[in-house]
Scaffold this motif. Structure first.
Motif, PDB file in Angstrom:
ATOM      1  N   GLU A 235       0.859  -2.211  -0.129  1.00  0.00           N
ATOM      2  CA  GLU A 235       0.635  -1.721   1.236  1.00  0.00           C
ATOM      3  C   GLU A 235       1.800  -2.078   2.153  1.00  0.00           C
ATOM      4  N   ASP A 236       2.982  -2.165   1.588  1.00  0.00           N
ATOM      5  CA  ASP A 236       4.184  -2.449   2.376  1.00  0.00           C
ATOM      6  C   ASP A 236       4.371  -1.341   3.414  1.00  0.00           C
ATOM      7  N   LYS A 237       4.428  -1.718   4.689  1.00  0.00           N
ATOM      8  CA  LYS A 237       4.579  -0.744   5.762  1.00  0.00           C
ATOM      9  C   LYS A 237       6.013  -0.657   6.282  1.00  0.00           C
ATOM     10  N   ALA A 238       6.915  -1.472   5.718  1.00  0.00           N
ATOM     11  CA  ALA A 238       8.307  -1.471   6.165  1.00  0.00           C
ATOM     12  C   ALA A 238       9.223  -0.738   5.193  1.00  0.00           C
ATOM     13  N   CYS A 239       9.008  -0.921   3.903  1.00  0.00           N
ATOM     14  CA  CYS A 239       9.842  -0.288   2.870  1.00  0.00           C
ATOM     15  C   CYS A 239       8.959   0.468   1.885  1.00  0.00           C
ATOM     16  N   TYR A 262       1.585  -6.012  -5.990  1.00  0.00           N
ATOM     17  CA  TYR A 262       0.661  -6.992  -5.416  1.00  0.00           C
ATOM     18  C   TYR A 262      -0.283  -6.211  -4.508  1.00  0.00           C
ATOM     19  N   GLU A 263      -1.491  -6.013  -5.016  1.00  0.00           N
ATOM     20  CA  GLU A 263      -2.436  -5.114  -4.367  1.00  0.00           C
ATOM     21  C   GLU A 263      -2.796  -5.588  -2.958  1.00  0.00           C
ATOM     22  N   GLY A 264      -2.618  -4.676  -2.008  1.00  0.00           N
ATOM     23  CA  GLY A 264      -2.957  -4.957  -0.624  1.00  0.00           C
ATOM     24  C   GLY A 264      -1.910  -5.725   0.142  1.00  0.00           C
ATOM     25  N   ALA A 265      -0.875  -6.199  -0.546  1.00  0.00           N
ATOM     26  CA  ALA A 265       0.129  -7.048   0.102  1.00  0.00           C
ATOM     27  C   ALA A 265       1.065  -6.226   0.970  1.00  0.00           C
ATOM     28  N   CYS A 274      -0.659 -13.416  -0.736  1.00  0.00           N
ATOM     29  CA  CYS A 274      -0.430 -13.502  -2.184  1.00  0.00           C
ATOM     30  C   CYS A 274       0.709 -14.453  -2.528  1.00  0.00           C
ATOM     31  N   LYS A 275       1.147 -15.283  -1.593  1.00  0.00           N
ATOM     32  CA  LYS A 275       2.371 -16.064  -1.792  1.00  0.00           C
ATOM     33  C   LYS A 275       2.298 -17.003  -2.993  1.00  0.00           C
ATOM     34  N   ASP A 276       1.133 -17.567  -3.288  1.00  0.00           N
ATOM     35  CA  ASP A 276       1.026 -18.468  -4.441  1.00  0.00           C
ATOM     36  C   ASP A 276       1.171 -17.699  -5.755  1.00  0.00           C
ATOM     37  N   GLU A 277       0.540 -16.539  -5.822  1.00  0.00           N
ATOM     38  CA  GLU A 277       0.664 -15.701  -7.018  1.00  0.00           C
ATOM     39  C   GLU A 277       2.111 -15.269  -7.218  1.00  0.00           C
ATOM     40  N   PHE A 278       2.750 -14.841  -6.142  1.00  0.00           N
ATOM     41  CA  PHE A 278       4.146 -14.422  -6.227  1.00  0.00           C
ATOM     42  C   PHE A 278       5.055 -15.583  -6.640  1.00  0.00           C
TER      43      PHE A 278
END
Length: 302
Positions: A235-239, A262-265, A274-278
């Protein structure tokens, strides 16, 4: 645990602010980081400290026109053309290579991700690129998202005026709410005076040209690129998520490559929910290819 060291990196007589995050224990791998538009490396203090605690030494610098490398407002956005931007990245990467050292990885976020892709595809830097163990793209700027694409009239006028007034500054605001789902992160960006959203017409035009070249599929990388890891928020709204995924799929010469959604990120995976998963995915990718993850190093087939 890690230690932080500030320094200056000089390129063609220009002194740029740099910083290193070093593990207190053995250095298992090294990572050069290339930041994005209207940000600076000290926004990554927590992220880089956590990487260093896992044995990864991190090197970063504020690019020309950004952060502490722009000593006064009149310097904001003075990045120079693409040739200068890519040469700066290449010089910093080259400076961190060393015989017998831990393997070196290069990571770019957003605008920095587009710069990294451009460097990988530049034939003039093939020898340097071949010495990098892996390339990490975090939400790279390879195309605009539907929410952030400028009008064609604005792009054409900006390029025309940019040829006459290259150093003319212009605000190009990316809404802070596009960056992360964490309200504290959004507020911290709003409160950060170094996130000034100010580019120059030359810098912004060059950024658009790099992005257009990447999105068109004309920038291809060869077998000298040993590995690519693309991480992108769905869900990146910048790129553009789709443009980034398409670009990686087109790099058929690179056998060791993979991408993860990363779903919804949103845009800043390192500062999103999601920073820990990433973080875990990134550490696993790096250490596996450096021979420090409990397995033999993964070797790309050249």
């Amino acid at each position: 645990m890690s230690t932080e060291t500030e320094s200056q990196f000089e390129i063609d007589g220009v002194k740029l602010y740099a910083k290193t995050w070093t593990p207190t224990g053995p250095i298992k791998a090294k990572l050069v980081f290339v930041h994005g538009y209207s940000e600076h490396i000290n926004r990554y203090n927590d992220f880089f400290s956590r990487l260093a605690s896992r044995g990864i030494q991190v090197f970063g610098w504020d690019q020309r026109g950004w952060g502490r490398s722009a000593s006064k407002p009149s310097d904001w956005g003075l990045t120079g053309p693409t040739t200068q931007v890519v040469a700066d990245v290449a010089a910093f990467v080259k400076d961190k290579l060393g015989p017998g050292d831990a393997p070196l990885f290069v990571m770019g976020h957003s605008m920095g991700g587009g710069e990294v892709c451009t460097l990988m595809g530049d034939e003039a830097y093939q020898d340097l690129v071949s010495q990098v163990r892996g390339w990490i793209l975090e939400c790279p700027f390879i195309g605009f998202s539907p929410d952030s694409e400028p009008s064609s009239i604005k792009v054409v006028l900006g390029r025309l005026v940019g040829r006459l007034l290259p150093r003319q500054q212009m605000k190009n605001v990316i809404p802070e709410e596009y960056l992360s789902r964490d309200p504290a992160v959004v507020q911290s960006v709003k409160d950060d005076p170094l996130c000034h959203n100010t580019g120059t017409l030359e810098g912004l035009s060059s950024l658009l040209d790099r992005t257009a070249a990447l999105a068109s599929g004309t920038v291809k990388v060869g077998k000298h690129v040993r590995s690519i890891f693309l991480a992108h928020g769905s869900e990146d709204k910048a790129c553009s998520y789709d443009a980034a995924m398409r670009w990686v799929e087109q790099q058929t010469s690179v056998e060791d490559k993979f991408s993860k959604s990363y779903e919804g990120a949103y845009h800043q995976l390192h500062a999103d929910l999601c920073k820990d998963e990433f973080m875990n995915d990134l550490v696993e990718y790096i250490l596996k290819r450096s021979g420090s993850g409990g397995e033999a190093p993964v070797e790309a087939k050249l």
